[in-house]
Design an enzyme around this catalytic site. Structure first.
Site, PDB file in Angstrom:
ATOM      1  N   ASP A  57       0.872  -1.189   0.000  1.00 12.09           N
ATOM      2  CA  ASP A  57       0.000   0.000   0.000  1.00 12.09           C
ATOM      3  C   ASP A  57       0.896   1.221   0.000  1.00 12.09           C
ATOM      4  O   ASP A  57       2.076   1.134  -0.385  1.00 12.09           O
ATOM      5  CB  ASP A  57      -0.950  -0.022   1.210  1.00 12.09           C
ATOM      6  CG  ASP A  57      -2.284   0.655   0.896  1.00 12.09           C
ATOM      7  OD1 ASP A  57      -2.262   1.858   0.593  1.00 12.09           O
ATOM      8  OD2 ASP A  57      -3.334  -0.010   0.931  1.00 12.09           O
ATOM      9  N   HIS A  81      -3.047   2.991  -4.412  1.00 10.47           N
ATOM     10  CA  HIS A  81      -2.459   2.449  -3.176  1.00 10.47           C
ATOM     11  C   HIS A  81      -1.142   1.731  -3.481  1.00 10.47           C
ATOM     12  O   HIS A  81      -0.819   0.733  -2.832  1.00 10.47           O
ATOM     13  CB  HIS A  81      -3.435   1.497  -2.483  1.00 10.47           C
ATOM     14  CG  HIS A  81      -4.591   2.211  -1.837  1.00 10.47           C
ATOM     15  ND1 HIS A  81      -4.480   2.914  -0.665  1.00 10.47           N
ATOM     16  CD2 HIS A  81      -5.886   2.326  -2.230  1.00 10.47           C
ATOM     17  CE1 HIS A  81      -5.656   3.434  -0.348  1.00 10.47           C
ATOM     18  NE2 HIS A  81      -6.536   3.105  -1.285  1.00 10.47           N
ATOM     19  N   GLU A 124     -10.238   2.866  -4.831  1.00 13.33           N
ATOM     20  CA  GLU A 124      -9.930   4.282  -4.546  1.00 13.33           C
ATOM     21  C   GLU A 124      -8.864   4.907  -5.455  1.00 13.33           C
ATOM     22  O   GLU A 124      -8.086   5.757  -5.009  1.00 13.33           O
ATOM     23  CB  GLU A 124      -9.480   4.415  -3.077  1.00 13.33           C
ATOM     24  CG  GLU A 124     -10.553   4.000  -2.104  1.00 13.33           C
ATOM     25  CD  GLU A 124     -10.131   4.133  -0.641  1.00 13.33           C
ATOM     26  OE1 GLU A 124     -10.975   4.529   0.168  1.00 13.33           O
ATOM     27  OE2 GLU A 124      -8.984   3.821  -0.308  1.00 13.33           O
TER      28      GLU A 124
HETATM   29  C1  ACM Z   1     -10.859  -0.014   1.174  1.00  6.64           C
HETATM   30  O1  ACM Z   1     -11.266   0.086   2.336  1.00  6.64           O
HETATM   31  N1  ACM Z   1     -10.255   1.007   0.593  1.00  6.64           N
HETATM   32  C2  ACM Z   1     -11.054  -1.250   0.405  1.00  6.64           C
END
Ligand code: ACM
Length: 523
Positions: free
Chosen positions: A180, A241, A298
């Protein structure tokens, strides 16, 4: 109801306290009978097949500390039934009667769960087990827990402890969020900078010493999990991420500025896909699971450069894509086929539903509780789905009103909320039950900097998760579960695990995170 009356009747005469002959998760059929089986140093523990013998030997070692010194002969017999055509179910039966404990199952996983159930009874009853009959099988095939080790790294011993507790609770999937923004935690031999550079830092300290799992560590943990019938799903989050990877290999980054610099891979560079394929090659070799989780969530947070970068804009035109969103979906389709080329199936967060991936080529994790339509869309399109909505399945939400560190979003996630899941959303999945693989509790660790907070956020909600994932709706009763809970809490005490006690909330201090008061309000 029957179960409760039986408890009441037998508690009146037996020497074993009522509370000790309980199981987590609670079995589907459970009757108690008159009499007690004593585990002694003379108890014989035998199996009827290679696997059953292995398990019997393991059980012998595990029961050693609980065996009374006594010469009375009795036997624990583990039987893997070979006359069944199916060896896939996870059900088991457990009978304790006279001088025999009989554990039977048609699969190795089922026999393992029978052994875990017996071990709980033996532990809670200190070597004494009341005669009983148990017939058990899980409600869901996917009973998972996700741990984010990118934000904070906890290491091999803690992961193994959690795998042990998961096995006892008959949880069978460990979703390992290994990459991440703050850190890349898995050694990839072809790209050493992923750990030389990418493993430096954590959520609170960008300069923290590098922490990651070597491939040898991973093999060891996978073997440990496999022995406990737990499948490990590695997550390599992309295209967003991906900051730690993009810092290590900026040639695959889409750049950007400020807070979201290097957040996303460059989807307009064909070399990025080779890099991803190489990384996933090693990941696929390390993890026997048929799935690789590729994130997909995201992206919009940090893909601003996609709108201005000339290479990316040219790529959009060349591929005949309409816009940056279409580019994101193009990326996800490419990754789905890369994963497929390694003989695996891709799992992604619920954003992937819009990417146009064939439903048999991907499994969806529904996480946006405020987007019920995304769950419905996934099901209507034919995807298999794992349920892990933020409310109530994210364990980084606080679990009690006065707690100060963690998330809230029109409320928080109590142990009862977890236990009662998925009752409140079952109207959404009606008619699509066969596509619901199961559920998962997910723990993001921005505000979980040490083991004490990790334990505190995980427990006792993980126990409730095991009930929610295992016990059929008609057999669930939250008040009874809460009444039995102290038995498992005592077991956690014996392991040195810190936990919140919802039955005595003031008795347990909330561990702090480096940001002292840190309630995050969303929505
Ligand atoms: C997430 O909580 N961004 C999958």
């Amino acid at each position: 109801m029957k179960f409760k009356i039986l408890f009441l009747v037998f508690s009146l005469w037996t020497a074993i306290p009522l509370s000790s002959q309980v199981l987590f998760p609670s079995p589907q059929i459970y009757s108690l009978e008159k009499g007690i089986f004593n585990i002694t140093t003379a108890t014989k523990i035998k199996g009827n097949s290679t696997y059953a013998i292995q398990l019997a030997d393991k059980l012998s070692g595990q029961l050693r500390g609980l065996s009374a010194s006594d010469s009375s002969h009795n036997i624990i017999l583990l039987k893997l039934l070979s006359n069944s055509t199916s060896n896939t179910g996870e059900g088991y039966s457990l009978d304790v009667k006279g001088d025999t404990v009989l554990l039977e199952a048609t699969s190795e996983a089922g026999l393992f769960y029978a052994k875990e159930a017996l071990l709980q009874l033996a532990c809670f009853g200190k070597g004494k087990i009341r005669y009983c009959h148990i017939q058990d099988t899980p409600r869901y095939q996917w009973r998972g827990f996700m741990l984010d080790e990118s934000r904070h790294f906890f290491g091999k011993e803690k992961v193994k402890q959690y795998l042990d507790i998961m096995a006892s609770l008959r949880l069978n999937v460990f979703h390992w969020h290994l990459t991440d923004e703050p850190g890349w935690r898995i050694e990839i031999k072809k790209y050493p900078k992923l750990t030389q550079i990418g493993a430096i830092g954590n959520w609170h300290d960008p300069k923290a010493a590098p922490k990651f799992y070597t491939q040898e560590d991973i093999k060891e943990i996978v073997a440990y999990a496999t022995e406990r019938h737990i499948m490990i799903i590695p997550e390599i989050d992309m295209p967003g991420h991906a900051t730690a990877a993009c810092k290590a290999y900026p040639e695959y980054s889409s750049g950007g500025e400020g807070r979201w610099k290097d957040f996303a891979f460059n989807p307009g560079n064909i070399k990025t896909y080779q890099f991803i394929s190489d990384v996933l090659d090693e990941v696929a070799q390390l993890f026997p699971s048929p799935y690789i989780h590729i994130g997909g969530d995201e992206v919009h947070y940090g893909n601003q450069s996609w709108y201005t970068d000339t290479e990316i804009q040219d790529f959009i035109k060349k591929q005949g894509l309409t816009d940056e969103k279409e580019l994101e979906y193009y990326f996800l389709r490419q990754v789905a086929s890369i994963v497929s080329s390694k003989g695996k199936t891709m799992i992604g967060w619920d954003e992937i539903v819009d990417a146009g991936i064939a439903p048999d080529k991907a499994v969806v994790m529904w996480w946006r509780h405020d987007k019920e339509s995304q769950l419905v869309k996934a099901l209507e399109q034919g995807y298999r789905v794992i349920l892990t909505p933020r409310r109530p399945m994210y364990a980084d939400f606080i679990q009690f009103a006065s707690h100060k560190v963690g998330r809230q979003w029109n409320g928080y996630n109590t142990i009862e909320n977890v236990y009662n899941f998925p009752t409140l959303i079952m109207h959404l999945t009606k008619g699509y039950e066969s596509q619901i693989l199961g559920m998962q509790m997910s723990l993001w660790t921005e505000r979980v900097a040490d083991e004490k907070r990790l334990d505190f956020m995980t427990f006792p909600r993980l126990i409730a998760l095991s009930e929610a994932a295992w016990v059929f709706e008609k057999n669930k009763e939250c008040s009874l579960f809460m009444q039995h809970l102290p038995v498992f809490l005592k077991y956690l005490d014996s392991l040195g695990v810190y936990y919140f006690n919802p039955l005595d909330p003031k008795s347990i201090e909330e561990p702090q995170s480096p940001e002292k008061e840190d309630v995050i309000q969303n929505g």
